[in-house]
Design a protein around this motif. Sequence first.
Motif, PDB file in Angstrom:
ATOM      1  N   SER A  47      47.703  38.820  24.677  1.00 32.47           N
ATOM      2  CA  SER A  47      47.282  37.700  23.817  1.00 32.47           C
ATOM      3  C   SER A  47      48.468  36.839  23.404  1.00 32.47           C
ATOM      4  O   SER A  47      48.675  36.532  22.223  1.00 32.47           O
ATOM      5  CB  SER A  47      46.556  38.238  22.569  1.00 32.47           C
ATOM      6  N   LEU A  48      49.270  36.448  24.389  1.00 31.49           N
ATOM      7  CA  LEU A  48      50.464  35.647  24.136  1.00 31.49           C
ATOM      8  C   LEU A  48      50.126  34.161  24.184  1.00 31.49           C
ATOM      9  O   LEU A  48      49.342  33.722  25.024  1.00 31.49           O
ATOM     10  CB  LEU A  48      51.541  35.976  25.173  1.00 31.49           C
ATOM     11  N   ASP A  49      50.739  33.402  23.306  1.00 31.11           N
ATOM     12  CA  ASP A  49      50.512  31.959  23.269  1.00 31.11           C
ATOM     13  C   ASP A  49      51.021  31.301  24.548  1.00 31.11           C
ATOM     14  O   ASP A  49      51.992  31.761  25.168  1.00 31.11           O
ATOM     15  CB  ASP A  49      51.216  31.331  22.061  1.00 31.11           C
ATOM     16  N   THR A  50      50.387  30.220  24.904  1.00 30.11           N
ATOM     17  CA  THR A  50      50.755  29.539  26.136  1.00 30.11           C
ATOM     18  C   THR A  50      52.125  28.879  26.079  1.00 30.11           C
ATOM     19  O   THR A  50      52.715  28.573  27.112  1.00 30.11           O
ATOM     20  CB  THR A  50      49.695  28.471  26.480  1.00 30.11           C
ATOM     21  N   ASP A  51      52.638  28.639  24.864  1.00 28.55           N
ATOM     22  CA  ASP A  51      53.937  27.973  24.747  1.00 28.55           C
ATOM     23  C   ASP A  51      55.106  28.951  24.676  1.00 28.55           C
ATOM     24  O   ASP A  51      56.249  28.538  24.514  1.00 28.55           O
ATOM     25  CB  ASP A  51      53.956  27.069  23.514  1.00 28.55           C
ATOM     26  N   ILE A  52      54.840  30.250  24.804  1.00 25.41           N
ATOM     27  CA  ILE A  52      55.908  31.239  24.755  1.00 25.41           C
ATOM     28  C   ILE A  52      56.323  31.596  26.175  1.00 25.41           C
ATOM     29  O   ILE A  52      55.485  31.941  27.014  1.00 25.41           O
ATOM     30  CB  ILE A  52      55.458  32.516  24.021  1.00 25.41           C
ATOM     31  N   ASN A  53      57.617  31.536  26.438  1.00 25.14           N
ATOM     32  CA  ASN A  53      58.165  31.917  27.735  1.00 25.14           C
ATOM     33  C   ASN A  53      59.332  32.864  27.528  1.00 25.14           C
ATOM     34  O   ASN A  53      60.012  32.825  26.498  1.00 25.14           O
ATOM     35  CB  ASN A  53      58.613  30.684  28.524  1.00 25.14           C
TER      36      ASN A  53
ATOM     37  N   ARG B  89      57.133  38.220  18.421  1.00 27.71           N
ATOM     38  CA  ARG B  89      55.977  39.111  18.294  1.00 27.71           C
ATOM     39  C   ARG B  89      54.995  38.487  17.311  1.00 27.71           C
ATOM     40  O   ARG B  89      55.349  38.209  16.165  1.00 27.71           O
ATOM     41  CB  ARG B  89      56.392  40.500  17.809  1.00 27.71           C
ATOM     42  N   GLU B  90      53.765  38.278  17.744  1.00 32.91           N
ATOM     43  CA  GLU B  90      52.680  37.791  16.886  1.00 32.91           C
ATOM     44  C   GLU B  90      53.088  36.561  16.089  1.00 32.91           C
ATOM     45  O   GLU B  90      52.880  36.481  14.888  1.00 32.91           O
ATOM     46  CB  GLU B  90      52.212  38.915  15.955  1.00 32.91           C
ATOM     47  N   GLY B  91      53.701  35.629  16.764  1.00 26.55           N
ATOM     48  CA  GLY B  91      54.028  34.367  16.122  1.00 26.55           C
ATOM     49  C   GLY B  91      55.307  34.336  15.324  1.00 26.55           C
ATOM     50  O   GLY B  91      55.681  33.293  14.784  1.00 26.55           O
ATOM     51  N   SER B  92      56.012  35.463  15.217  1.00 20.79           N
ATOM     52  CA  SER B  92      57.280  35.487  14.473  1.00 20.79           C
ATOM     53  C   SER B  92      58.417  35.833  15.415  1.00 20.79           C
ATOM     54  O   SER B  92      58.212  36.393  16.507  1.00 20.79           O
ATOM     55  CB  SER B  92      57.224  36.499  13.333  1.00 20.79           C
TER      56      SER B  92
END
Length: 513
Positions: free
Chosen positions: A436-442, A501-504
């Motif tokens: 469930s990773l955000d699309t903007d995270i690489n 992790r989880e947005g942080s």
Amino acid sequence: MEAAMPKPTVPKPTLSKSTVFVLAAGLLLTPVGPAAAQPSGAPAREAPASFADLAEAKLPSVVTIAASSRPPNRQTARSDQPGGGDGPFSLFPDSPLRDFMEDLLRKQIPNFGGGLERRGPEPGPQGWPGKSLGSGFIIDPGGYVVTNNHVVERADTVEVTLTDKRKLQAKVVGTDPKTDLALLKVESDKPLPAVHWGDSTGMRVGDWILAIGNPFGLGGTVTAGIISARARDLGAGPYDDFLQTDAAINQGNSGGPMFNLKGEVIGVNTAIFSQSGGNVGIGFAIPSELAGPVIAELRDTGRVTRGWLGASVQPVGPDIASALGLTEPTGALVAEVSNNGPAAKAGVESGDVVTEYAGKPVQEPHDLTRMVARTKPGDTARVVVQRDGKPMTLEVRVAELQPPSQQAEAQQQKPGEGQLGLTLAPMTSELRKQFSLDTDINGAVVVEVAPNSPAARSGFEPGDVITRAGQQPVEGPDDVTKAVEAARKSNKDSVLLLRRREGSALFVPLPVG
């Protein structure tokens, strides 16, 4: 990001089964019917022969505050708090010790209703405490009264009792939960006796102080003591900077004034450290340096505005300092920069270490948090950062901190310890879906952590994403490997990884030996 004065490093009190922080507001047992502080280096003054003249002069300005609230809707009540779900420990709303402390106090104190600041003589329906009792002080003859936020929060009616026994209905002008301050307004047919703010920065450890308040419903109580410590951080909020005193402060003293020997208010009594719910000689007050401007802004606008940079920061521990090549583990390490925030627009980058803000040194994240918070939105501040071992000066135009629903607050984060032992994989659509990773995270995705391995003990988990390694962006696992090898060739003890992790985001130093 919110940020004030550097504070000494002190061990925090340890909470045990018999020790809790107790907000110093409200248990009603009975019906409610000079010399200046010495500058640093000045010779010590002898104890006054008596505090009687000072007490007599200031007692009329101190009031008793009774706040009443209706029981909350049953549908919103917590199952472990009869009659309500919003009561206890307003300064510790998200603490994992919250339920433990409530249960402990119920056992220790008869008729405890779920939060000392909301205890009344007659519990409301289902045991819900419908009243809280505290203290306050008049700062303007026109009827402005200062108290703690936790004394009046969620109150439907607030009543102020003067020393001449007159009872006046009060209107809440404004509150600031982050500093636990509130301003009330009462109407009187004649001017009221008022006190004035003093300079808390001039108070030294060992200076005499006088506290006046309404402990246990016993209004007009005067106690004396000294400043025991300064700049205490209780973990209650981002602006902790408490004065500590050994003057007797108990439940009901919340919101009452702390005076210097000139009769000036240098603190607002707000909490105690206690093993029994009573005074043990450790009380805390919000310094006037912080309280005065907050109250002035509440009076002018009814709300408090604070500066915001748009970055998450964390402490610089010894391992991180070594990985960054810093000589001292001081400053505030930028873990993440908000898109289009003031910090990003000024050129602040993840991995920068903020060492100076507006001409003042930054020893730790709390310093930066408080200094930024005090900056007027729209003003420009000069920020000095360490980047790749070199100082860099940036000009940041500070924005206004919005409520969490509109703009996430900067948060201080504790560094973890990291070691090798991870299985990494390139980012793929399958992994994004799986974790469930955000699309903007690489970056490089942690897909496996061996049980009992150093990585597991460091807190790494499958689904973590490493986005920077050795101050360089990470596109995939090879970039992490290169950063590790570069650190080894440079004889560094560790390599610094930015873990998402989880947005942080959090920087973690990994030993490379």
